[in-house]
Design a protein around this motif. Structure first.
Motif: not given
Length: 657
Positions: A416-425
């Motif tokens: 799941n860490s491959f999925i860019p979260c709100n913090g990376r956007f």
């Protein structure tokens, strides 16, 4: 002497409302993300019974704290009977847990709640026939109209014994019989045998700790090793689901099916599903990009004003610089940056995501993603955790509890860490805006962002496939999902769920984790060796390796120092380039781009930075969540796997470029 009665049921079936009415109390308990598991207990007015309200659950497994607490209470405590509350409009789904309960205790009263909604949904239930099949008291209730409560209280004194008998196939029944024959009292029963066959280690350990003895003897141990527990668990689940369907086919008529199927031709169609998913992701990102700027700018101005105010107060109070400087320009500035950058898009994203979820659209798209997930050898419900990961990876880790199989759950967590979260956007959007889009075209930015997200999903599924053939060998469990009705949702409910229970909960964790980060960053910039800051020494040390990845030492150092929260990676990069001692509050893209270009950034550097943002270790909040969910070992794996994947991918990419 009072007698205990357990109140049990799935989440969101009105169980707490039944509890409040019966006990004339106003308890407000729940099992939303981040909430501590609670069990309320009060006497039913004017009776000898004490009602124990168990947390809402879907099964009697060990996949969540709620399930463990409920299962242990059901099996290990003393009580008279069970009141099982179900949503009468979703009878087939709710009967699943009822059949599981019957393996523990057959003294059950079935409370069909929400009967006031049956007519509007054109559903008819033959109560007399349902009673005949199950052999227990079936009470029709409506907590809204307060109907059926009297009958429910009167039924407490009646003999209500579950008589519906169902068996698994011959192979599983032989397995159960063998285990039962080799158990000793008081654990010589089908439920314990099934849990042993499923290798429910937590339940077995609980029995052994209470009994201070081993229940798994050598005969059982050898037998368990010789069988496929994953396959047995899946077959048990399939059998129970089929039995629930058989019962519903006999007692329920749904005249609304044709109306629903017309919409499902679009939202559940295999061909339309992928374009719909891509369009939905694009619209969510576009809306978030457009709307988040304004509250982010407002919060930033408020925090800058607060910083200046704190600075003035510190001078007025004659607080030493050695105290206020690290606290204001280190801790305060990092936390304020995280809040102003992270919180607005987080709220907007979760509002849109929750709306799609509650309206019934998202579950159908997720269900039809099962055939893609099956090709990656992972569970269909992983698509739900992927969607949740866009908001917060930590939230997605907790959401993985919906996956029954431990193997499938671990696959979802590790990838799941491959999925860019709100913090990376924010960083990805900033780099896209500066290097990939020549004008202030937010639609084009959202399109590029969607492409990078699709790449991230692909990498996540490919990694799941590799892990399923190596570290987590096996086959995915069956994806059984009761699709909810399409419905108009209450905006107030969406705001409450997305803002209070999701956004604020995640923000709180991020702030707690990032508090020491500001201090550490400040110290690294202040400690000097030969007039060069420790931060710059670290960057210079990492620079040769970073160059191989298409990055530089400052970028790689910023990712490492950004482990408390992904939001601070870009400001750390800027801070390293302009040699400031605190996180930079520069927000103008043209100014940032000039700083990056002055430090030899190219389109290759921009691409490599975005890709490494997608493929690197999870943030500290996510890591701590993984540890609490599945343990330290898998937390380490979740750190190493995306990092090695990212390094390998960038090495190959930059060699060929």
């Amino acid at each position: 002497m009072s007698k205990n009665i357990l109140l049990c049921g799935n989440p969101n079936v009105g169980k707490s409302s039944i509890y409040n009415i019966l006990t004339k109390s106003h308890e407000h308990t729940g099992n939303w993300t981040g909430k501590t598991v609670e069990i309320s207990s009060k006497s039913i007015k004017n009776t000898i019974y004490n009602l124990i309200d168990l947390p809402g659950i879907y099964s009697l497994s060990s996949l969540s704290d709620e399930e463990i607490v409920a299962r242990n209470t059901l099996y290990f405590t003393s009580y008279e009977k069970i009141i099982y509350v179900c949503d009468s409009c979703n009878l087939e789904k709710n009967l699943n847990l009822l059949l599981q309960l019957s393996e523990i205790n057959k003294n059950i009263i079935l409370c069909l709640n929400m009967v006031d909604e049956l007519e509007s949904k054109q559903i008819k239930i033959n109560i007399r026939k349902l009673k005949d099949i199950l052999g227990i008291e079936v009470i029709m209730c409506s907590t809204v109209e307060k109907n059926g409560i009297h009958e429910l209280i009167n039924s407490l004194e009646k003999n209500s014994i579950f008589k519906y008998k169902f068996e698994y196939n011959e192979v599983i029944e032989n397995h159960i019989s063998y285990i039962v024959d080799h158990l000793y009292e008081p654990y010589k029963n089908r439920f314990v045998a099934i849990k042993i066959l499923e290798r429910d280690i937590d339940f077995i350990n609980t029995i052994e700790s209470l009994n201070n003895d081993k229940i798994i003897n050598d005969s059982i141990k050898k037998y368990i090793v010789s069988i496929n527990s994953e396959e047995i668990s899946d077959l048990i689940a399939i059998t129970i689901n089929n039995k629930c369907k058989d019962i519903c086919d006999l007692v329920q008529v749904n005249n609304n099916e044709k109306k629903i199927s017309k919409l499902d031709r679009i939202f559940s169609h295999r061909i339309y599903t992928i374009p719909l998913m891509i369009f939905m992701i694009f619209m969510i990102f576009l809306t978030t990009i457009v709307l988040a700027n304004y509250p982010s700018e407002l919060l930033s101005k408020i925090f800058i004003y607060g910083e200046n105010l704190l600075f003035k107060i510190s001078n007025i109070l004659c607080i030493p610089k050695i105290i206020y400087d690290p606290l204001i320009f280190g801790v305060y500035r990092v936390v304020s940056f995280i809040v102003s950058v992270m919180f607005p898009p987080l709220v907007i994203f979760f509002f849109l995501f929750t709306y799609a979820e509650e309206s019934g659209v998202l579950p159908r798209i997720a269900f039809n993603m099962d055939h893609i997930c099956s090709k990656a050898n992972c569970h269909g419900k992983q698509s739900l955790t992927i969607c949740s990961g866009f908001g917060c990876n930590a939230c997605a880790i907790i959401g993985s509890r919906i996956i029954d199989s431990k193997r499938d759950k671990l696959l979802a967590i590790l990838t799941n860490s491959f999925i860019p979260c709100n913090g990376r956007f924010p960083m990805i959007i900033a780099i896209i805006s500066m290097f990939f889009v020549t004008s202030d075209n937010k639609i084009l930015v959202a399109m590029y962002l969607t492409l990078f997200v699709l790449f991230a999903i692909t990498i996540s599924l490919l990694t799941s496939f590799v892990l399923s053939k190596t570290l987590l060998k096996g086959y995915p469990g069956f994806f059984v999902l009761e699709l909810p009705d399409y419905k108009r949702v209450k905006i107030s409910k969406i705001i409450k769920t997305s803002f209070v229970y999701k956004s604020l909960s995640i923000l709180k964790k991020a702030i707690l984790v990032s508090l020491p980060a500001g201090l550490i960053i400040y110290i690294l910039t202040k400690i000097s060796i030969n007039n060069v800051s420790l931060l710059l020494h670290i960057s210079n040390f990492l620079n040769p390796f970073a160059k191989l990845l298409g990055l530089d030492g400052t970028i790689l150092t910023s990712f490492i120092l950004g482990i408390p929260a992904n939001e601070i990676v870009m400001p750390l990069i800027i801070m390293g380039y302009i040699n400031e001692s605190s996180v930079s509050l520069i927000s103008n893209y043209s100014t940032i781009k000039n700083i990056l270009l002055d430090n030899n950034w190219t389109i290759i550097t921009a691409m490599s930075t975005i890709l490494f943002s997608i493929m690197h270790f999870p943030c500290a909040t996510t890591l701590s969540t993984i540890k609490s969910e599945v343990g330290t070992k898998w937390m380490i794996y979740s750190f190493i796997i995306p990092l090695i994947t990212g390094i390998t991918f960038l090495l190959i990419l930059n060699v060929f470029i």
